[in-house]
Design an enzyme around this catalytic site. Structure first.
Site, PDB file in Angstrom:
ATOM      1  N   HIS A 118      37.899  51.613  21.784  1.00 32.72           N
ATOM      2  CA  HIS A 118      37.140  50.427  22.204  1.00 32.72           C
ATOM      3  C   HIS A 118      37.273  49.303  21.177  1.00 32.72           C
ATOM      4  O   HIS A 118      37.588  48.158  21.518  1.00 32.72           O
ATOM      5  CB  HIS A 118      35.667  50.821  22.391  1.00 32.72           C
ATOM      6  CG  HIS A 118      34.789  49.712  22.883  1.00 32.72           C
ATOM      7  ND1 HIS A 118      34.221  49.723  24.141  1.00 32.72           N
ATOM      8  CD2 HIS A 118      34.367  48.566  22.292  1.00 32.72           C
ATOM      9  CE1 HIS A 118      33.492  48.619  24.296  1.00 32.72           C
ATOM     10  NE2 HIS A 118      33.567  47.911  23.179  1.00 32.72           N
ATOM     11  N   GLU A 119      37.077  49.638  19.917  1.00 33.77           N
ATOM     12  CA  GLU A 119      37.121  48.608  18.877  1.00 33.77           C
ATOM     13  C   GLU A 119      38.546  48.128  18.606  1.00 33.77           C
ATOM     14  O   GLU A 119      38.761  46.959  18.265  1.00 33.77           O
ATOM     15  CB  GLU A 119      36.467  49.126  17.591  1.00 33.77           C
ATOM     16  CG  GLU A 119      35.029  49.600  17.745  1.00 33.77           C
ATOM     17  CD  GLU A 119      34.117  48.578  18.420  1.00 33.77           C
ATOM     18  OE1 GLU A 119      34.425  47.371  18.395  1.00 33.77           O
ATOM     19  OE2 GLU A 119      33.097  48.999  19.002  1.00 33.77           O
ATOM     20  N   HIS A 122      39.316  45.296  20.919  1.00 34.81           N
ATOM     21  CA  HIS A 122      38.823  44.025  20.377  1.00 34.81           C
ATOM     22  C   HIS A 122      39.769  43.515  19.287  1.00 34.81           C
ATOM     23  O   HIS A 122      40.078  42.316  19.225  1.00 34.81           O
ATOM     24  CB  HIS A 122      37.425  44.199  19.782  1.00 34.81           C
ATOM     25  CG  HIS A 122      36.349  44.409  20.802  1.00 34.81           C
ATOM     26  ND1 HIS A 122      36.285  43.712  21.986  1.00 34.81           N
ATOM     27  CD2 HIS A 122      35.271  45.241  20.803  1.00 34.81           C
ATOM     28  CE1 HIS A 122      35.212  44.103  22.675  1.00 34.81           C
ATOM     29  NE2 HIS A 122      34.591  45.027  21.976  1.00 34.81           N
TER      30      HIS A 122
END
Length: 239
Positions: A118-119, A122
């Site tokens: 998920h990170e 980003h």
């Protein structure tokens, strides 16, 4: 379920999610000694992180894509295991280009794999685009939609574990809901305003599958996506 957050700090030092990551507050970062880290959550976090970046096809693809884009990731520089608020699992600090992993809240390898992925999405968006994280809510919403869509956050297995299933267009609604909650956690705007922003960018961002080329609904899908990504040059050379 604990959430992943994207946060950054404005020039006026207003908190944009920093209250969820106490070790990120100016002047409050606490160094952990080697002796302490060997017997704490920090050591376990570091071990699980290493396993994630070496074995998760999601993470391996994202790390390769970032390297190809000129943003090579170094584990010691770009990841930090820290204690966080009890409601979050991780975050991306755009100010330092660093991924925070909440060592007090991540206890299983599968959870670590998902948070790292998920990170990294980003971080990939931060690398490939001129993202204005704290002034442009549409940019923030787009990255949150992509992270929820491509990281496995809304996989069938995870949703069944949350007792969420049986709805039409369920994956899309899960992505929309998780993106909305992430925005509301780190930005002081109304729910109605956040919903409007998510709706405005949803279709284009939901259909942006870079660098996977597809929605990896499972680890098997991610393995195929990683294989295709690594073979892309061979494919184009034969055209």
């Amino acid at each position: 379920r604990k959430k992943c957050r994207l946060f950054t700090q404005s020039p006026s030092k207003e908190e944009y999610g920093y209250d969820l990551f106490p070790e990120r507050k100016p002047g409050e970062h606490k160094k952990t000694s080697i002796a302490e880290s060997l017997f704490t959550f920090n050591h376990k976090c570091q071990v699980m992180l290493q396993f994630a970046v070496e074995t998760s096809p999601y993470a391996k693809l994202l790390l390769s894509a970032m390297k190809s884009s000129g943003c090579k990731v170094f584990k010691d520089r770009h990841f930090s295991c820290e204690d966080c608020d009890g409601t979050v699992s991780g975050g991306f600090d755009a100010a330092s280009s660093q991924i925070v992993l909440c060592q007090n809240n991540i206890h299983q390898q599968s959870h670590m794999n998902r948070v790292v992925t998920h990170e990294l999405i980003h971080a990939f968006d931060h690398c490939r685009a001129h993202v204005d994280w704290f002034n442009n809510f549409r940019h923030l919403a787009c990255s949150e939609i992509r992270a929820a869509n491509l990281s496995g956050d809304c996989s069938f297995t995870n949703e069944v574990a949350r007792f969420n299933f049986g709805l039409k267009r369920h994956h899309q609604e899960c992505v929309r809901g998780r993106a909305l909650r992430s925005i509301l956690a780190v930005r002081k705007i109304s729910r109605a305003e956040a919903e409007k922003i998510v709706d405005e960018v949803f279709d284009s961002c939901f259909n942006d599958h870079a660098p996977f080329g597809r929605i990896p609904h499972s680890k098997r899908d991610a393995k195929f996506a990683y294989r295709d990504y690594m073979n892309r040059d061979r494919y184009y050379a034969n055209l």
